[in-house]
Enzyme design. Sequence first.
Site, PDB file in Angstrom:
ATOM      1  N   ASN A 176      84.345 -32.887 -72.437  1.00 19.28           N
ATOM      2  CA  ASN A 176      84.280 -34.335 -72.589  1.00 19.28           C
ATOM      3  C   ASN A 176      84.141 -34.666 -74.094  1.00 19.28           C
ATOM      4  O   ASN A 176      83.773 -33.797 -74.886  1.00 19.28           O
ATOM      5  CB  ASN A 176      83.075 -34.851 -71.795  1.00 19.28           C
ATOM      6  CG  ASN A 176      83.092 -36.353 -71.630  1.00 19.28           C
ATOM      7  OD1 ASN A 176      84.134 -36.994 -71.805  1.00 19.28           O
ATOM      8  ND2 ASN A 176      81.954 -36.923 -71.307  1.00 19.28           N
ATOM      9  N   ASN A 178      82.018 -35.995 -75.900  1.00 13.80           N
ATOM     10  CA  ASN A 178      80.732 -35.816 -76.585  1.00 13.80           C
ATOM     11  C   ASN A 178      80.303 -34.359 -76.695  1.00 13.80           C
ATOM     12  O   ASN A 178      79.291 -34.058 -77.305  1.00 13.80           O
ATOM     13  CB  ASN A 178      79.643 -36.609 -75.842  1.00 13.80           C
ATOM     14  CG  ASN A 178      79.469 -36.137 -74.406  1.00 13.80           C
ATOM     15  OD1 ASN A 178      80.331 -35.458 -73.865  1.00 13.80           O
ATOM     16  ND2 ASN A 178      78.358 -36.478 -73.794  1.00 13.80           N
ATOM     17  N   LYS A 179      81.040 -33.435 -76.108  1.00 14.72           N
ATOM     18  CA  LYS A 179      80.585 -32.045 -76.063  1.00 14.72           C
ATOM     19  C   LYS A 179      80.932 -31.303 -77.357  1.00 14.72           C
ATOM     20  O   LYS A 179      81.619 -31.844 -78.221  1.00 14.72           O
ATOM     21  CB  LYS A 179      81.191 -31.342 -74.843  1.00 14.72           C
ATOM     22  CG  LYS A 179      80.746 -31.957 -73.510  1.00 14.72           C
ATOM     23  CD  LYS A 179      79.233 -32.002 -73.349  1.00 14.72           C
ATOM     24  CE  LYS A 179      78.733 -32.225 -71.940  1.00 14.72           C
ATOM     25  NZ  LYS A 179      78.969 -33.542 -71.349  1.00 14.72           N
ATOM     26  N   ILE A 180      80.482 -30.052 -77.451  1.00 14.69           N
ATOM     27  CA  ILE A 180      80.590 -29.355 -78.742  1.00 14.69           C
ATOM     28  C   ILE A 180      82.056 -29.115 -79.132  1.00 14.69           C
ATOM     29  O   ILE A 180      82.400 -29.185 -80.303  1.00 14.69           O
ATOM     30  CB  ILE A 180      79.743 -28.063 -78.761  1.00 14.69           C
ATOM     31  CG1 ILE A 180      79.596 -27.550 -80.189  1.00 14.69           C
ATOM     32  CG2 ILE A 180      80.308 -26.992 -77.842  1.00 14.69           C
ATOM     33  CD1 ILE A 180      78.320 -26.795 -80.445  1.00 14.69           C
ATOM     34  N   ILE A 181      82.909 -28.845 -78.151  1.00  6.71           N
ATOM     35  CA  ILE A 181      84.350 -28.951 -78.392  1.00  6.71           C
ATOM     36  C   ILE A 181      84.919 -29.846 -77.291  1.00  6.71           C
ATOM     37  O   ILE A 181      84.359 -29.934 -76.196  1.00  6.71           O
ATOM     38  CB  ILE A 181      85.097 -27.588 -78.433  1.00  6.71           C
ATOM     39  CG1 ILE A 181      85.011 -26.870 -77.105  1.00  6.71           C
ATOM     40  CG2 ILE A 181      84.622 -26.728 -79.583  1.00  6.71           C
ATOM     41  CD1 ILE A 181      85.975 -25.682 -76.994  1.00  6.71           C
TER      42      ILE A 181
END
Length: 378
Positions: A176, A178-181
């Site tokens: 998603n 907002n995630k780290i990738i």
Amino acid sequence: MSGNELKYINDAFESNWIAPLGPNVEQFEREIASLVGVKDAVAVSSGTAAIHLALRLLNVHPGDIVFCSTLTFVATANPILYQGAKPVFIDSEPDTWNMSPQALERALKEAESVGVLPKAVIVVHLYGQSAKMDEIMDICNKYDVPIIEDAAESLGSSYRGKASGTIGDFGIYSFNGNKIITTSGGGMLVSNNQQAMEKARFLAAQARDTAPFYKHSEIGFNYRMSNLLAGIGRAQLEVLDDRVRLRRLIFNQYKEYLSGLPGVAFMEELENTHSNRWLTALLIDEKGGGVSKQALLDFLSDLNIEARHVWKPLHTQPLFKNAPYYSHGENEHVGEALFEKGICLPSGSGMTMGQLFKVINSILSFCSKRKNYSGVII
Ligand SMILES: *Cc1c(COP(=O)(O)O)cnc(C)c1O
């Protein structure tokens, strides 16, 4: 974005693979599988879809019970409801903020005594921090209950040398925004059970039977990842290590400058684990001399700095008001206490040092105004 995304997207355009399948999808799956060290990975449209597939693969049916960490985002538990199953929430423990092995053990013991064991346990690795997997695995093995690891927030983290999400029967990652990738939206299901993963591919593509015409004998889903988005994912994967390094650096800067404040405690890192520090999370204990959490969030918000509450325990959500819940100790509700005190600070890998120090300085100045703080403003 990392800079290489367009190259992979162009590959998709040139080969005309604009579909929820294609070479980028296959490559992305292989790259994730080899990175985390599992036999197979299935790229899907979201982390939520991956959790839903895992529940289907574990034969979770209407009326079945599924245990789930309480301190998490609602997406962890929604798929339990999609299947018509009943969630039972398990409290956190203080070291990791993740599933309490002692609460889990109590819940399983009670479930066995009434003859209805859960079909699965969903364990979350919050903000990149690994749950106590050895203890949780031992308990689940004793009762022969499979584990789904919700590693949506912990891609790039490891537990005793193993990648987060690869210890239980199934693991899921989220891409998603907002995630780290990110792939803007997307997810991945991982497992060493190749037969189950073939079934996951089948279910995620409308469960089409092998036949010369369209033949369907069970419910399927339209859950496959687009070949364009998988291209973005491949380029993002190349920078995962850099992102983890940056997020850890951001965490360490916050910790260095803010951990001396009264009533402030940062999320620890469990021994023999490596967190991706997806978000910097800390506790502010007003009763223990700290400032009011809400007042600090409001102050930061006025400066256009978005800090947030930690997840609100799911057993306290109106959606799950009838769901059973097992606390860490008889009168010890760790998830609720963490929610009362916990905040997440801006942690994006794209933050500049200037932005980072603006946040740090703002917090220092707020805390120094409110309390008899004698530290130096930097
Ligand atoms: C983001 C997230 C999910 C859901 O992932 P999506 O890709 O947004 O569906 C699930 N669990 C946790 C803990 C998350 O943070």
